[in-house]
Design an enzyme around this catalytic site. Structure first.
Site, PDB file in Angstrom:
ATOM      1  N   ASP A  65     -32.915 -51.241 -17.595  1.00 51.13           N
ATOM      2  CA  ASP A  65     -33.249 -50.292 -18.666  1.00 51.13           C
ATOM      3  C   ASP A  65     -32.045 -49.938 -19.529  1.00 51.13           C
ATOM      4  O   ASP A  65     -32.111 -50.006 -20.754  1.00 51.13           O
ATOM      5  CB  ASP A  65     -33.794 -48.975 -18.081  1.00 51.13           C
ATOM      6  CG  ASP A  65     -35.143 -49.170 -17.419  1.00 51.13           C
ATOM      7  OD1 ASP A  65     -35.804 -50.189 -17.700  1.00 51.13           O
ATOM      8  OD2 ASP A  65     -35.526 -48.306 -16.615  1.00 51.13           O
TER       9      ASP A  65
ATOM     10  N   ARG B  86     -28.088 -34.922 -11.933  1.00 48.01           N
ATOM     11  CA  ARG B  86     -28.337 -34.964 -13.382  1.00 48.01           C
ATOM     12  C   ARG B  86     -27.537 -33.963 -14.206  1.00 48.01           C
ATOM     13  O   ARG B  86     -26.975 -34.333 -15.227  1.00 48.01           O
ATOM     14  CB  ARG B  86     -29.834 -34.826 -13.674  1.00 48.01           C
ATOM     15  CG  ARG B  86     -30.708 -35.908 -13.048  1.00 48.01           C
ATOM     16  CD  ARG B  86     -30.157 -37.276 -13.271  1.00 48.01           C
ATOM     17  NE  ARG B  86     -31.034 -38.326 -12.761  1.00 48.01           N
ATOM     18  CZ  ARG B  86     -30.699 -39.605 -12.687  1.00 48.01           C
ATOM     19  NH1 ARG B  86     -29.504 -39.989 -13.081  1.00 48.01           N
ATOM     20  NH2 ARG B  86     -31.531 -40.497 -12.232  1.00 48.01           N
TER      21      ARG B  86
ATOM     22  N   ASP C 207     -36.288 -36.471 -14.638  1.00 47.15           N
ATOM     23  CA  ASP C 207     -34.894 -36.630 -15.043  1.00 47.15           C
ATOM     24  C   ASP C 207     -34.667 -36.469 -16.544  1.00 47.15           C
ATOM     25  O   ASP C 207     -33.643 -35.961 -16.966  1.00 47.15           O
ATOM     26  CB  ASP C 207     -34.361 -37.981 -14.560  1.00 47.15           C
ATOM     27  CG  ASP C 207     -34.164 -37.995 -13.045  1.00 47.15           C
ATOM     28  OD1 ASP C 207     -33.838 -36.928 -12.495  1.00 47.15           O
ATOM     29  OD2 ASP C 207     -34.336 -39.056 -12.428  1.00 47.15           O
TER      30      ASP C 207
HETATM   31  N1  ARG Z   1     -38.490 -37.544  -7.561  1.00 44.95           N
HETATM   32  C1  ARG Z   1     -37.096 -37.274  -7.496  1.00 44.95           C
HETATM   33  C2  ARG Z   1     -36.702 -36.264  -8.514  1.00 44.95           C
HETATM   34  O1  ARG Z   1     -37.374 -36.074  -9.477  1.00 44.95           O
HETATM   35  C3  ARG Z   1     -36.250 -38.507  -7.595  1.00 44.95           C
HETATM   36  C4  ARG Z   1     -36.370 -39.291  -8.831  1.00 44.95           C
HETATM   37  C5  ARG Z   1     -35.399 -40.411  -8.763  1.00 44.95           C
HETATM   38  N2  ARG Z   1     -35.816 -41.599  -9.272  1.00 44.95           N
HETATM   39  C6  ARG Z   1     -35.960 -42.786  -8.642  1.00 44.95           C
HETATM   40  N3  ARG Z   1     -35.672 -43.808  -9.311  1.00 44.95           N
HETATM   41  N4  ARG Z   1     -36.408 -42.901  -7.445  1.00 44.95           N
HETATM   42  O2  ARG Z   1     -35.686 -35.648  -8.377  1.00 44.95           O
END
Ligand code: ARG
Length: 404
Positions: free
Chosen positions: A13, A93, A122
């Site tokens: 990506d 993040r 995110d």
């Molecule tokens: N669901 C988790 C969150 O929103 C992790 C997201 C991370 N992404 C992944 N590629 N698994 O914090």
């Protein structure tokens, strides 16, 4: 030409994004890769960014900052989302957002960019954090805008000879940092299917875990873990070490159907060996050093705290206020916790603290008891007064009435 700083992971990506941003926005891309604790080949990530067309590639080691300003505050708060998720990705993040903003300022960029889609949590965390730190910066989220499928992205990359390794791309979407590894997509999208062994990288399956338990002792100072098995250690090393110790025993696998901020339920699998151990140990020490009232109130704060981390509100004033409260609760959370790691389980088996509220002479049923049992009837007389009064006047429903 204007510039944009892109949070670059080295994956498909964000590699496609470098080229796409140039085409669509006419901006030069500076790739920023933040190291918050996963072993990666940063030299080749750097090279990939430049080959994809970035004018500059920066790698920042932010492990210490991550642990000190994000992980440990969350640990002190006992922050766990919906009872399961120790929030690794969600904690990373706001730090990456901060470094994007700082880098944009240093490099004279007018925008920042990230690779999140329009369905992620995110994107919210990045966008809200960046805007809180510098509302003037433009935010570009190519994967939210371009509407390409994965196949189309691969075709785009091939058309433009972008350096991506499609074959080594797994069917899973993975994000990892010191505090844990998050895995989604592929067969995991069916919540009925047991996570296949291949999704795990940090933890052994219980079947392969050693037949003998391993004991660990975590020393805390005011809520912060400072030693492992009696050896003083910095936070980053301690977490790394625990990730491998506990992972070896299959501790820290989490399978969670969670509620995303954007309203979707999603199935996510996590590996968080160190987080699992430390959160348990920390709570056990709080059980010894905080009063009943403090514990109860703190539990409510923990839920709020976890939600605000999950929901992208790290830079809110509410967070500052809650963090100040949490910090105050930690002033006597000092001591040692002993845990047993065995076949996927992590059990607290011992705890001690110089400021422990546990009093043997009050608790014991043996000799040395100083509890004044003769005071109990009087206490109970008054404690039970309202219930007696009410029962006399209003009676009691009959037991078994419902069956008639
Ligand atoms: N669901 C988790 C969150 O929103 C992790 C997201 C991370 N992404 C992944 N590629 N698994 O914090």
């Amino acid at each position: 030409m204007g510039k944009v700083v892109l949070a670059y992971s080295g994956g498909l990506d964000t590699s496609v994004a470098i080229r796409w941003i140039g085409e669509k926005y006419g901006l030069e891309v500076i790739a920023l890769t933040v190291d918050i604790g996963v072993e990666k080949d940063f030299a080749s990530i750097k090279e990939r960014a430049l080959n994809a067309g970035a004018i500059k590639s920066i790698v920042l080691d932010a492990k210490e900052q991550f642990v000190k300003y994000f992980v440990f505050p969350a640990l002190k708060a006992d922050a766990i989302y919906e009872g399961n998720y120790p929030l690794a990705t969600a904690l990373g993040r706001p730090l990456i957002a901060k470094l994007l903003v700082d880098t944009a300022h240093q490099e004279g960029a007018s925008a920042v960019a990230h690779g999140c889609t329009g369905k992620d949590n995110d994107q919210v965390r990045f966008d809200v954090s960046v805007a809180a730190l510098d509302p003037e910066l433009e935010i570009i989220a190519p994967a939210r805008e371009w509407g390409m499928t994965r196949e189309q992205e691969i075709a785009y990359a091939q058309r433009h000879a972008l350096p991506i390794a499609v074959t080594s791309e797994s069917p899973y979407s993975i994000d990892a940092n010191l505090w844990g590894r998050s895995i989604e997509c592929g067969v995991l999208e069916d919540p009925w299917i047991e996570p296949p062994e291949e999704v795990f990288a940090w933890t052994r399956s219980v079947n392969d875990a050693p037949d003998k338990p391993r004991y660990v002792e975590i020393g805390f100072d005011k809520g912060i873990p400072v030693s492992l098995n009696g050896e003083e250690m910095g936070g980053v090393s301690l977490i790394n070490e625990l990730n491998s110790l506990a992972g070896e025993h299959g501790v820290g696998r989490i399978d969670h159907v969670e509620n995303r901020l954007v309203g979707i339920k999603s199935r996510e699998v996590y590996e968080a060996p160190a987080a699992t151990v430390l959160l348990k140990a920390h709570r056990a020490l709080e059980d010894m050093t905080l009063s009943k009232g403090q514990l109860r109130f703190k539990e409510r704060v923990a839920q709020e705290y976890a939600d605000l981390i999950y929901n992208g509100l790290w830079y809110s004033a509410l967070h500052q206020d809650l963090a100040t409260y949490v910090e105050s609760t930690q002033r006597f959370v000092t001591g040692t916790v002993r845990l047993k790691l065995f076949k996927g389980n992590c059990t607290v088996v011992g705890r001690k603290s110089p400021k422990s509220l546990y009093s043997l002479s009050l608790a014991t049923y043996d000799k040395g008891d100083i509890f004044d049992q003769s005071a109990s009837p009087g206490f109970i007389h008054i404690w039970g007064l309202p219930i007696r009064t009410q029962a006399q006047i209003q009676g009691q429903p009959e037991i078994g009435e419902a069956d008639k």
